[in-house]
Structures are given as structure tokens and as C-alpha cells.
Design a protein around this motif. Sequence first.
Motif, PDB file in Angstrom:
ATOM      1  N   ASP A 232      16.632  -1.101   1.570  1.00 28.73           N
ATOM      2  CA  ASP A 232      15.683  -1.941   0.844  1.00 28.73           C
ATOM      3  C   ASP A 232      14.285  -1.311   0.908  1.00 28.73           C
ATOM      4  O   ASP A 232      13.365  -1.835   1.535  1.00 28.73           O
ATOM      5  N   PHE A 233      14.141  -0.143   0.269  1.00 29.18           N
ATOM      6  CA  PHE A 233      12.858   0.548   0.284  1.00 29.18           C
ATOM      7  C   PHE A 233      12.650   1.326  -1.009  1.00 29.18           C
ATOM      8  O   PHE A 233      13.584   1.611  -1.752  1.00 29.18           O
ATOM      9  N   CYS A 234      11.378   1.631  -1.251  1.00 29.44           N
ATOM     10  CA  CYS A 234      11.057   2.666  -2.231  1.00 29.44           C
ATOM     11  C   CYS A 234      10.332   3.759  -1.463  1.00 29.44           C
ATOM     12  O   CYS A 234       9.859   3.535  -0.335  1.00 29.44           O
ATOM     13  N   MET A 235      10.255   4.930  -2.042  1.00 27.68           N
ATOM     14  CA  MET A 235       9.621   6.033  -1.337  1.00 27.68           C
ATOM     15  C   MET A 235       8.919   6.945  -2.322  1.00 27.68           C
ATOM     16  O   MET A 235       9.225   6.961  -3.514  1.00 27.68           O
TER      17      MET A 235
ATOM     18  N   TYR B  68      13.378   4.348  -5.961  1.00 23.72           N
ATOM     19  CA  TYR B  68      13.696   2.993  -5.527  1.00 23.72           C
ATOM     20  C   TYR B  68      15.150   2.990  -5.068  1.00 23.72           C
ATOM     21  O   TYR B  68      16.064   3.204  -5.854  1.00 23.72           O
ATOM     22  N   ALA B  69      15.338   2.755  -3.767  1.00 20.31           N
ATOM     23  CA  ALA B  69      16.682   2.750  -3.194  1.00 20.31           C
ATOM     24  C   ALA B  69      17.248   1.346  -3.073  1.00 20.31           C
ATOM     25  O   ALA B  69      18.374   1.166  -2.612  1.00 20.31           O
ATOM     26  N   ASN B  70      16.491   0.336  -3.486  1.00 25.48           N
ATOM     27  CA  ASN B  70      16.863  -1.068  -3.265  1.00 25.48           C
ATOM     28  C   ASN B  70      17.756  -1.624  -4.366  1.00 25.48           C
ATOM     29  O   ASN B  70      17.538  -2.722  -4.865  1.00 25.48           O
ATOM     30  N   LYS B  71      18.745  -0.872  -4.746  1.00 28.05           N
ATOM     31  CA  LYS B  71      19.724  -1.327  -5.737  1.00 28.05           C
ATOM     32  C   LYS B  71      20.990  -0.490  -5.556  1.00 28.05           C
ATOM     33  O   LYS B  71      20.944   0.566  -4.919  1.00 28.05           O
TER      34      LYS B  71
ATOM     35  N   LYS C 200       9.872  -5.247  -6.188  1.00 32.16           N
ATOM     36  CA  LYS C 200       9.264  -4.664  -4.995  1.00 32.16           C
ATOM     37  C   LYS C 200      10.222  -4.783  -3.807  1.00 32.16           C
ATOM     38  O   LYS C 200      10.675  -5.880  -3.480  1.00 32.16           O
ATOM     39  N   PRO C 201      10.556  -3.659  -3.149  1.00 37.16           N
ATOM     40  CA  PRO C 201      11.438  -3.720  -1.987  1.00 37.16           C
ATOM     41  C   PRO C 201      10.684  -4.108  -0.714  1.00 37.16           C
ATOM     42  O   PRO C 201       9.472  -4.363  -0.753  1.00 37.16           O
ATOM     43  N   LYS C 202      11.400  -4.101   0.387  1.00 36.40           N
ATOM     44  CA  LYS C 202      10.824  -4.550   1.647  1.00 36.40           C
ATOM     45  C   LYS C 202       9.879  -3.516   2.251  1.00 36.40           C
ATOM     46  O   LYS C 202       8.852  -3.868   2.841  1.00 36.40           O
ATOM     47  N   ARG C 203      10.245  -2.231   2.118  1.00 36.17           N
ATOM     48  CA  ARG C 203       9.475  -1.182   2.795  1.00 36.17           C
ATOM     49  C   ARG C 203       9.085  -0.065   1.845  1.00 36.17           C
ATOM     50  O   ARG C 203       9.749   0.169   0.836  1.00 36.17           O
ATOM     51  N   LEU C 204       8.041   0.659   2.226  1.00 32.58           N
ATOM     52  CA  LEU C 204       7.640   1.881   1.547  1.00 32.58           C
ATOM     53  C   LEU C 204       7.805   3.039   2.522  1.00 32.58           C
ATOM     54  O   LEU C 204       7.331   2.968   3.664  1.00 32.58           O
ATOM     55  N   ILE C 205       8.466   4.093   2.082  1.00 33.90           N
ATOM     56  CA  ILE C 205       8.634   5.302   2.883  1.00 33.90           C
ATOM     57  C   ILE C 205       7.765   6.400   2.283  1.00 33.90           C
ATOM     58  O   ILE C 205       7.761   6.610   1.063  1.00 33.90           O
ATOM     59  N   ALA C 206       7.034   7.116   3.124  1.00 32.99           N
ATOM     60  CA  ALA C 206       6.206   8.231   2.671  1.00 32.99           C
ATOM     61  C   ALA C 206       6.679   9.506   3.353  1.00 32.99           C
ATOM     62  O   ALA C 206       6.824   9.549   4.580  1.00 32.99           O
ATOM     63  N   THR C 207       6.940  10.529   2.544  1.00 26.94           N
ATOM     64  CA  THR C 207       7.339  11.809   3.110  1.00 26.94           C
ATOM     65  C   THR C 207       6.418  12.896   2.562  1.00 26.94           C
ATOM     66  O   THR C 207       5.527  12.629   1.775  1.00 26.94           O
ATOM     67  N   ALA C 208       6.608  14.127   3.023  1.00 29.12           N
ATOM     68  CA  ALA C 208       5.817  15.303   2.638  1.00 29.12           C
ATOM     69  C   ALA C 208       4.630  15.526   3.574  1.00 29.12           C
ATOM     70  O   ALA C 208       4.357  14.735   4.481  1.00 29.12           O
ATOM     71  N   GLY C 209       3.920  16.643   3.321  1.00 25.09           N
ATOM     72  CA  GLY C 209       2.943  17.161   4.274  1.00 25.09           C
ATOM     73  C   GLY C 209       1.740  16.292   4.556  1.00 25.09           C
ATOM     74  O   GLY C 209       1.290  16.210   5.705  1.00 25.09           O
TER      75      GLY C 209
ATOM     76  N   GLY D 216      -1.539   1.786  -3.244  1.00 25.38           N
ATOM     77  CA  GLY D 216      -2.077   0.671  -4.015  1.00 25.38           C
ATOM     78  C   GLY D 216      -1.265   0.390  -5.254  1.00 25.38           C
ATOM     79  O   GLY D 216      -0.946  -0.769  -5.562  1.00 25.38           O
ATOM     80  N   LYS D 217      -0.909   1.438  -5.982  1.00 22.59           N
ATOM     81  CA  LYS D 217      -0.116   1.279  -7.204  1.00 22.59           C
ATOM     82  C   LYS D 217       1.260   0.684  -6.912  1.00 22.59           C
ATOM     83  O   LYS D 217       1.796  -0.102  -7.688  1.00 22.59           O
ATOM     84  N   LEU D 218       1.861   1.100  -5.785  1.00 17.09           N
ATOM     85  CA  LEU D 218       3.198   0.626  -5.432  1.00 17.09           C
ATOM     86  C   LEU D 218       3.168  -0.748  -4.769  1.00 17.09           C
ATOM     87  O   LEU D 218       4.217  -1.369  -4.565  1.00 17.09           O
ATOM     88  N   GLY D 219       1.970  -1.229  -4.429  1.00 20.12           N
ATOM     89  CA  GLY D 219       1.819  -2.586  -3.900  1.00 20.12           C
ATOM     90  C   GLY D 219       2.085  -2.734  -2.419  1.00 20.12           C
ATOM     91  O   GLY D 219       2.517  -3.790  -1.961  1.00 20.12           O
ATOM     92  N   PHE D 220       1.798  -1.682  -1.631  1.00 16.10           N
ATOM     93  CA  PHE D 220       2.048  -1.727  -0.194  1.00 16.10           C
ATOM     94  C   PHE D 220       0.781  -1.422   0.586  1.00 16.10           C
ATOM     95  O   PHE D 220       0.002  -0.531   0.218  1.00 16.10           O
TER      96      PHE D 220
END
Length: 300
Positions: free
Chosen positions: A129-132, A144-147, A192-201, A272-276
Amino acid sequence: MGMIGCDLGTNTLRVVEIDCKTRRRVKEFERIVKTGQNLKKTGQISTEAIHNIFEALRDASKIFDFEKHKVKCVTTEAMRLASNSREILQEIRQEFGLDFQIISGDEEAKYTLFGVQNALKVLNQFDNDFCMFDLGGGSTEIIYANKPTPSYKSFPFGILKISEKYNETQALEKGIEHELNQIDPFVLDHDKPKRLIATAGTPTTVCAFLQGVDYKSYDHKRISGQILRRDDFKKAYKQLFALDLSERERFCGTNRSDLIKTGILIVIGLMGKLGFDECVIVDDGLREGVALSLCHFGFI
């Protein structure tokens, strides 16, 4: 059995060996090569970038046994756009025996999601239940992995592209706002899913900096799974750019601090755009997903 994944990005070459039994890293390598530097002006990968790539691959060859292990190599936005990419990849093939495949933005997103999902399992934090977002040098992937079937899209903006396009601070902030407007229709099309994941440098560097960990002492085990708020990125921005250049580069890496500056502003805008207001930092991404795909887990 170890599998090796190589990711030649618009800014960085990243290589990792993954143990298929434990799904954990055995060894890793990362080098800033600036593949896409000045690409917008010339339409080609520059002589300097080619030199950087080959030097990095020579150093990586001292760490990884590319001949004895299964290896999968991918390259992304800069090579997708450059008119001389085929010739460069042929030269790499001849010198190192490494067959880099130019992958699409969709493929990049799929591999990155696989790497992130595996990292969350290793951390015992798995929940789809996240987007990243994966903020790269030349493109940014939002997933969006929440589906039941993940939804993903690659956008043609990244840290290096934006840094070169808007080279003054005031223009940079307005430019980022303009570029990020591209994601609005995609975001509005999803719950909107439950969590936001951030990856990369950028997210990982900021997370390390806030712990007082410099670039040379970086340890992904101290980073993945940590939570940062938008205010943490704003705080890091103020603190980093109050330092003199040498001290700033101790935390960001040599010739990397200007890119981190752009990256932080993009991350703040993306959140901000993703709402988290907060995100979970995950160090794993494309290269790990590529290596894991060789472990026969039913992926690509």
C-alpha cells in the motif's frame, strides 16, 4: 549463488552483487560518471563522460568477477536519447564483455519496484500500500503499488537535466515547479496510498547527512527503512548549503553538491505534489531489481 546487476544511469554507474538465497547484497559499487552531461546541447554522450564510464567500469571489474557470475546490465535515459549510444555500448561490449541493454522508462520502473519490494521484505516492512518515486539524473519514475497491477510512469525530468536547464537559483525553483506539473494528471488518476517510498541518491544522501554520516562512510543498512519528513529535507538544504564547498562535498561527494541541491528541491516538490509529509527512504532500486531478476523469482 550471486547475481550481478549493473545500472548505467544519466549521472551514476551502480553495480551490485545479490545473493539469491538471502536476497541481500554481497558487494556494491557506485561512481558518478555524468553520462548525460551536456546531452541536451550536443545530442551525444560527451568524450569526458565516455572516459568516466570506462574508468568506472575498469574499477568495477577489479571488484566483481563479471566472467564467473551471471550479469545483467541496463542503461537508461541518457543512452535512450544519445545519437552515439549504440557505438559506446558496442565499445563497452568489446572491452569488458558486458552487454548493456537500453531499457524503456516502463522497464526501468518495473525493475526499480522489484528492488524496492525486496528491500522492504528484508526490512520486514513489506506492504504494497505505497507509491514511490525514483529520482534519477535524466528521468523520474513514479509507481503506485497499491493495486493488484502496479501502475507506473516515467517522466522526462531528472536532476542533471533540470540543473543544466535552469542554472540560477531563482530560475531553478520556478523551473522545478514547472517540470513537476507534468505529474499532476497521473497523480490525480490514483487513490492516495498509505505510504510514500523515496529511492535514489538524493533521499539517501540527505538521510545520511542528517545522521552525520559522510559520503565515504555511507552504509545502506543505516539508511533503508528510515523516515524523513519534508521539513527534514528543508532543514538539510539549509544546513548543507551553509557549509563551505569542501565540507559540503564531504557529505555529498566530489562534484555532486550542486546536483544534490537540485535534487532536494525536487524531492520537496514531489512530496507536495504526491500529497505526503513524510517518506520511507529505501536505498535499493534499479540495480538491485536487475540483479534479482536473474534469481528466477518470476520477474522479467
